[in-house]
Design a protein around this motif. Structure first.
Motif, short mmCIF file in Angstrom:
data_model
loop_
_atom_site.label_atom_id
_atom_site.label_comp_id
_atom_site.label_asym_id
_atom_site.label_seq_id
_atom_site.Cartn_x
_atom_site.Cartn_y
_atom_site.Cartn_z
N THR A 56 42.65 43.96 49.36
CA THR A 56 41.51 44.55 50.06
C THR A 56 40.51 45.09 49.04
N THR A 57 39.25 44.76 49.26
CA THR A 57 38.17 45.24 48.39
C THR A 57 37.09 45.91 49.24
N THR A 58 36.43 46.88 48.66
CA THR A 58 35.31 47.54 49.33
C THR A 58 34.16 47.70 48.34
N TYR A 59 32.95 47.75 48.87
CA TYR A 59 31.76 47.77 48.03
C TYR A 59 30.72 48.75 48.57
N ALA A 60 29.95 49.32 47.64
CA ALA A 60 28.78 50.08 48.03
C ALA A 60 27.75 49.12 48.62
N ASP A 61 26.95 49.63 49.55
CA ASP A 61 25.93 48.78 50.18
C ASP A 61 24.97 48.20 49.14
N SER A 62 24.73 48.96 48.08
CA SER A 62 23.76 48.54 47.07
C SER A 62 24.19 47.30 46.29
N VAL A 63 25.49 46.97 46.32
CA VAL A 63 25.98 45.81 45.55
C VAL A 63 26.67 44.78 46.43
N LYS A 64 26.87 45.07 47.70
CA LYS A 64 27.59 44.17 48.59
C LYS A 64 26.91 42.81 48.64
N GLY A 65 27.71 41.76 48.49
CA GLY A 65 27.17 40.41 48.52
C GLY A 65 26.71 39.91 47.16
N ARG A 66 26.65 40.80 46.18
CA ARG A 66 26.24 40.40 44.82
C ARG A 66 27.35 40.62 43.80
N PHE A 67 28.18 41.63 44.00
CA PHE A 67 29.25 41.96 43.05
C PHE A 67 30.61 41.59 43.68
N THR A 68 31.55 41.22 42.82
CA THR A 68 32.90 40.91 43.25
C THR A 68 33.90 41.59 42.32
N ILE A 69 34.75 42.42 42.91
CA ILE A 69 35.80 43.08 42.14
C ILE A 69 37.07 42.23 42.24
N SER A 70 37.83 42.17 41.16
CA SER A 70 39.11 41.45 41.17
C SER A 70 40.01 42.04 40.11
N ARG A 71 41.26 41.61 40.11
CA ARG A 71 42.21 42.14 39.14
C ARG A 71 43.26 41.10 38.82
N ASP A 72 43.84 41.23 37.63
CA ASP A 72 44.94 40.40 37.19
C ASP A 72 46.07 41.36 36.82
N ASN A 73 47.06 41.46 37.69
CA ASN A 73 48.13 42.43 37.48
C ASN A 73 49.15 41.98 36.42
N VAL A 74 49.06 40.76 35.98
CA VAL A 74 49.89 40.30 34.85
C VAL A 74 49.23 40.71 33.54
N ALA A 75 47.92 40.55 33.47
CA ALA A 75 47.17 40.90 32.27
C ALA A 75 46.72 42.36 32.26
N ASN A 76 47.04 43.11 33.32
CA ASN A 76 46.64 44.52 33.42
C ASN A 76 45.14 44.70 33.24
N THR A 77 44.38 43.87 33.90
CA THR A 77 42.93 43.88 33.72
C THR A 77 42.20 43.88 35.06
N LEU A 78 41.18 44.71 35.11
CA LEU A 78 40.29 44.81 36.27
C LEU A 78 38.96 44.17 35.89
N TYR A 79 38.34 43.48 36.84
CA TYR A 79 37.08 42.79 36.58
C TYR A 79 36.01 43.20 37.59
N LEU A 80 34.77 43.05 37.18
CA LEU A 80 33.64 43.17 38.09
C LEU A 80 32.67 42.05 37.76
N GLN A 81 32.59 41.07 38.64
CA GLN A 81 31.63 39.98 38.50
C GLN A 81 30.34 40.40 39.18
N MET A 82 29.26 40.39 38.41
CA MET A 82 27.97 40.85 38.92
C MET A 82 26.98 39.68 38.91
N ASP A 83 26.51 39.31 40.07
CA ASP A 83 25.55 38.21 40.22
C ASP A 83 24.24 38.74 40.77
#
Length: 113
Positions: A56-83
């Motif tokens: 489950t992901t949630t976003y501020a209205d200011s970035v919804k539809g442009r940013f994507t949060i994701s994570r890799d629990n094997v690599a212990n890394t959080l990402y934010l893709q910003m378009d």
């Protein structure tokens, strides 16, 4: 607990960028994680959350539809893709462990032509 952000850069308006946050010192896969930003001269703004398993992901209205949060629990890394970046996205981007008890030092994203 350590959170280290990376990937910040200067990007033109309309461009894309992915920032990362590498976690250590705790069981990353057990925690909800957040991105928070602070624009120059402004207060903190929550950007996005992702649940521990990533379902489950949630976003501020200011970035919804442009940013994507994701994570890799094997690599212990959080990402934010910003378009479709806008000048108003210029900020220091922090990752934080929910409930915001530990923060990284931030990575700077500048959107400018």
């Amino acid at each position: 607990v350590q959170l280290v952000e990376s990937g910040g850069d200067l990007v033109q308006p309309g461009g894309s960028l992915r920032v990362s946050c590498t976690a250590s010192g705790f069981t990353f896969s057990n925690y909800r994680m957040s991105w928070v930003r602070q624009a120059p001269g402004k207060g903190l703004e929550w950007v996005s959350d992702i649940t521990a398993a990533g379902g489950t992901t949630t976003y501020a209205d200011s970035v919804k539809g442009r940013f994507t949060i994701s994570r890799d629990n094997v690599a212990n890394t959080l990402y934010l893709q910003m378009d479709r970046l806008k000048p108003e996205d210029t900020a220091l981007y922090y990752c934080a462990r929910f409930p915001m008890d530990f923060w990284g030092s931030g990575t700077l994203v500048t959107v400018s032509s």
